[in-house]
Design an enzyme around this catalytic site. Structure first.
Site, PDB file in Angstrom:
ATOM      1  N   TRP A   1       0.887  -1.214  -0.067  1.00 45.05           N
ATOM      2  CA  TRP A   1      -0.208   0.064  -0.147  1.00 45.05           C
ATOM      3  C   TRP A   1       0.878   1.059   0.006  1.00 45.05           C
ATOM      4  O   TRP A   1       0.387   2.254   0.570  1.00 45.05           O
ATOM      5  CB  TRP A   1      -0.846  -0.027   1.071  1.00 45.05           C
ATOM      6  CG  TRP A   1      -1.902  -1.331   1.034  1.00 45.05           C
ATOM      7  CD1 TRP A   1      -1.601  -2.422   1.808  1.00 45.05           C
ATOM      8  CD2 TRP A   1      -3.020  -1.573   0.476  1.00 45.05           C
ATOM      9  NE1 TRP A   1      -2.538  -3.229   1.371  1.00 45.05           N
ATOM     10  CE2 TRP A   1      -3.568  -2.805   0.725  1.00 45.05           C
ATOM     11  CE3 TRP A   1      -4.021  -0.733  -0.470  1.00 45.05           C
ATOM     12  CZ2 TRP A   1      -4.692  -3.213  -0.099  1.00 45.05           C
ATOM     13  CZ3 TRP A   1      -5.085  -1.144  -1.048  1.00 45.05           C
ATOM     14  CH2 TRP A   1      -5.557  -2.336  -0.838  1.00 45.05           C
TER      15      TRP A   1
ATOM     16  N   GLU B   1     -37.014  -3.136 -21.068  1.00 47.96           N
ATOM     17  CA  GLU B   1     -38.147  -3.011 -19.826  1.00 47.96           C
ATOM     18  C   GLU B   1     -38.551  -1.728 -20.082  1.00 47.96           C
ATOM     19  O   GLU B   1     -38.040  -0.556 -19.647  1.00 47.96           O
ATOM     20  CB  GLU B   1     -37.419  -3.311 -18.612  1.00 47.96           C
ATOM     21  CG  GLU B   1     -38.556  -3.251 -17.484  1.00 47.96           C
ATOM     22  CD  GLU B   1     -38.019  -2.535 -16.114  1.00 47.96           C
ATOM     23  OE1 GLU B   1     -38.633  -2.908 -15.037  1.00 47.96           O
ATOM     24  OE2 GLU B   1     -36.894  -1.745 -16.170  1.00 47.96           O
TER      25      GLU B   1
ATOM     26  N   ASP C   1     -32.459  -3.112 -18.276  1.00 47.94           N
ATOM     27  CA  ASP C   1     -33.295  -2.722 -17.153  1.00 47.94           C
ATOM     28  C   ASP C   1     -33.594  -0.907 -17.172  1.00 47.94           C
ATOM     29  O   ASP C   1     -32.590  -0.487 -17.695  1.00 47.94           O
ATOM     30  CB  ASP C   1     -32.718  -2.876 -15.815  1.00 47.94           C
ATOM     31  CG  ASP C   1     -33.662  -2.324 -14.646  1.00 47.94           C
ATOM     32  OD1 ASP C   1     -34.821  -2.834 -14.639  1.00 47.94           O
ATOM     33  OD2 ASP C   1     -33.262  -1.342 -14.087  1.00 47.94           O
TER      34      ASP C   1
ATOM     35  N   LYS D   1      -5.999  -0.828  -5.217  1.00 47.18           N
ATOM     36  CA  LYS D   1      -6.629   0.401  -5.592  1.00 47.18           C
ATOM     37  C   LYS D   1      -6.032   1.214  -6.426  1.00 47.18           C
ATOM     38  O   LYS D   1      -4.774   1.106  -6.184  1.00 47.18           O
ATOM     39  CB  LYS D   1      -7.011   0.938  -4.027  1.00 47.18           C
ATOM     40  CG  LYS D   1      -8.194   0.449  -3.364  1.00 47.18           C
ATOM     41  CD  LYS D   1      -8.257   1.268  -2.071  1.00 47.18           C
ATOM     42  CE  LYS D   1      -9.754   0.861  -1.316  1.00 47.18           C
ATOM     43  NZ  LYS D   1      -9.748   1.726   0.030  1.00 47.18           N
TER      44      LYS D   1
END
Length: 682
Positions: free
Chosen positions: A87, A395, A340, A123
């Site tokens: 890190w 949809e 969706d 990250k």
């Protein structure tokens, strides 16, 4: 080669009522053309443009080196951090190009091994122009995990299993089905136990059920990673990550490959209409601004869903979303998508506080969000160009014309639309009227009121109706007696008798008259008791209602098995007769007093008697094709919990006399609350 302009005559030939809107449709198409030509000219066409996941995110070379690229134009500084470098925020700085893309290459270790360990945490650490340090999960990350004992925030994982652990696909995709029979499923709730189900369990336990029931498509919900389980998968945080709640990426690949081996097509419920507003583990404020992937301000926020809205007019957002579609097709071998929230995308008002009357002025005027509609056109055009057998379903509640017409004819390019008015109709009828008061004309109108030349998926109920706050059809019909009288050892009460009969009739009517495809939400085929409610603070994080009670349908003493058997028989008969792929039915009789409904489709004769008490002997019905007919299915068979008043088999000969607009008639006994299906004797 530049894309050809749209011929306005082609639009009017599809639907003459569109003539006043031709300028708006041409304008929309011209925007689509500009984007398509830009992609061809500057990106090497759809094939190259939709492979963004091979350029962005973390990609491993054949020599073990890792290249990481990330679009973050606002960042002043960027470093890759993780377990691999303890890190350290300065040991692995990234370089930024003129387009705001940061890049770093991490050389392999001296023995040619990847320097970032498989499944280790990772990250990106960035510094904004104001000097603030922000840390985010890579946007193209393929796996994220959550440890609720530590934090609800997800961790990004570098997924790079050794070759021996990578799943190898064995089966080819099935042929595109002409008769879409869709089983809508959610892996997490697919266990009877009070916990989250797994991909492995779905493969072993649910796929055989789906195959036995005769469904040829599975529509998988909640696969794209979402931080909040109770969102039903509709608050997506990580668009390229398959949800780790249910297992590993390799487990999902095995599920899809196994389904393909059974001849089952697999669709992904894709959410490109909005994104979760999470910052630490989502796309929101990724580079410190609120307008990287989304519109800034109010336009970039959905007030009802409390989520962020994409900027579909951005080149890089189009790359991200279209590559997302390609990624699921390639990496996991999905066969298509159910999009969706299409209504929310296509209109600036997102359908909030707006009713659609069907007037054409509602579709093409100022309310239309052209950027979003053009994205849908590009997405459909790209997927159908790259994968001719792909299936896309919209949809949409608005009834947008041309939604399921190919893009080169001015359409949005979907294969099917969901007939969302049908479940609304059934729930309203069950809520407000006894079946003796049902108006057959209105039922038929709702089931057949679809745009000519555009295919629809009909359904009685989906996951929406199963959610807490609503009730399934079985629950509306039988309510509390489902707890006391669903055993063969108890009395067949009038409520249970009526409930079983109407449950079957509603399904058969919707299946055979309502569309060119049919959808069922898992468990509803057997009248699943109770509702669906995910673990949340309001229910003490209980899993009691976030599961499917397969035990009730597997119990040979319970009446749920009758509904399950009927669902399978209905699907398998359709597989033989092919009514879903046939032209729309011809309805010859809607008798409001007798409560008799008669129609033909694919040469099959359907007769429904919705009367609560009246049975009819020698009831005369019209039929176009002369010959000898036999009963091939009835809802009244004992194996379906019926009374055997209407039997299968028998011989029914036509008489050459016109009846109800048909050339012939035949006469048949039709018991009350029963449906019969007759077919020609071969």
């Amino acid at each position: 080669m530049p894309t050809k302009p749209l011929d306005p005559k082609a639009i009017v030939e599809i639907d003459g009522y569109l003539e006043p809107d031709v300028p708006n449709i041409v304008k929309r198409y011209d925007l689509f053309r500009q984007w398509k030509d830009t992609i061809d000219e500057h990106e090497g066409g759809y094939d190259n443009f939709t492979k963004g996941y091979l350029k962005f995110g973390l990609n491993v070379g054949s020599n073990g080196e890792v290249v990481y690229r990330e679009w973050a134009p606002n960042a002043r500084e960027a470093n890759l951090i993780g377990d691999f470098n303890e890190w350290n925020r300065s040991s692995h700085p990234m370089k930024k190009n003129d387009f705001g893309v940061w890049e770093i290459t991490i050389a392999p270790t001296s023995v040619g091994q990847c320097a970032i360990p498989h499944d280790s945490k990772i990250k990106i650490s960035m510094v904004t122009p104001s000097g603030q340090r922000i840390e985010r999960l890579p946007t193209w990350i393929k796996r994220v995990t959550q440890d609720l004992s530590v934090s609800p925030v997800y961790d990004a994982r570098f997924w790079n299993p050794p070759e021996s652990q990578k799943y190898k696909f064995k089966n080819t995709r099935p042929q595109k089905p002409k008769d879409a029979k869709i089983y809508e499923a959610h892996v997490g709730i697919s266990t009877s136990e009070s916990r989250v189900g797994t991909y492995k369990e779905f493969t072993q336990n649910i796929l055989p059920r789906v195959q036995k029931l005769g469904y040829n498509i599975i529509q998988m919900m909640a696969v794209m990673e979402h931080a909040y389980y109770a969102s039903f998968g509709y608050q997506v945080t990580n668009f390229f990550a398959a949800s780790s709640r249910y297992g590993s990426p390799e487990d999902l690949k095995e599920l899809i490959d196994t389904a393909h081996g059974m001849g089952i097509t697999v669709l992904l419920d894709i959410v490109h209409s909005h994104a979760c507003k999470n910052v630490l583990d989502g796309l929101n404020e990724f580079d410190g601004t609120d307008h990287l992937y989304f519109h800034e301000g109010a336009r970039g926020r959905h007030e009802l869903w409390d989520s962020r809205l994409f900027n579909y007019g951005s080149h890089e957002v189009l790359r991200f979303l279209m590559s997302n579609l390609r990624f699921w097709m390639e990496e996991y071998q999905f066969d298509g998508f159910r999009f969706d929230g299409v209504t929310s995308m296509m209109y600036k008002h997102h359908g909030i506080g707006t009713g659609f009357s069907g007037g054409y002025h509602e579709y093409f005027g100022e309310a239309a969000d052209l950027e979003a509609i053009v994205y849908l056109m590009l997405a459909n055009d790209a997927m159908h160009s790259l994968y001719p057998s792909v299936i896309t379903i919209a949809e949409d509640v608005s009834g947008m014309p041309l939604l399921c017409i190919p893009t080169d004819k001015g359409g949005v390019g979907f294969d099917y639309r969901l007939s969302m008015a049908v479940p609304d109709m059934w729930i309203k009828l069950l809520k407000h009227k006894s079946d003796g008061e049902w108006e057959l004309g209105n039922i038929v109108h709702t089931l057949t009121n679809r745009r000519h030349g555009e295919k629809s998926i009909a359904y009685c109920e989906s996951h929406d109706q199963a959610l807490v706050g609503d009730k399934t059809i079985a629950f509306w019909l039988m309510d509390k007696e489902m707890y006391t009288h669903m055993s063969d050892l108890t009395e067949m009460t009038p409520i249970i008798s009526r409930g079983l009969a109407l449950h079957k009739m509603i399904r058969l009517l919707t299946h055979s008259l309502g569309g060119e495809g049919y959808l069922n939400f898992e468990g509803n085929e057997f009248g699943h008791p109770e509702w669906l409610d995910f673990p949340r603070a309001g229910n003490n994080n209980s899993f009691h209602y976030a599961r499917r009670q397969w035990n009730v349908v597997d119990d040979p003493l319970l009446r749920y098995r009758y509904l399950n058997e009927f669902d399978a028989a209905m699907n398998h008969l359709e597989g033989q007769k092919g009514w879903l792929s046939a032209p729309q039915a011809y309805v010859s009789l809607k008798h409001e007093v007798d409560k008799i409904l008669v129609y033909e489709r694919a040469g099959v004769l359907f007769i429904f008697n919705f009367h609560p008490t009246n049975s009819y002997t020698d009831y005369r019905v019209g039929i176009e094709t002369a010959g000898e007919y036999t009963v091939v299915l009835t809802t009244d068979e004992p194996r379906f919990g019926g009374f055997d008043n209407a039997k299968t088999g028998g011989k029914y000969f036509t008489t050459p006399m016109e009846w109800n607009g048909r050339k012939n008639f035949l006469q048949v006994y039709v018991p009350s609350r029963t449906a019969l299906v007759l077919a020609l004797v071969n």
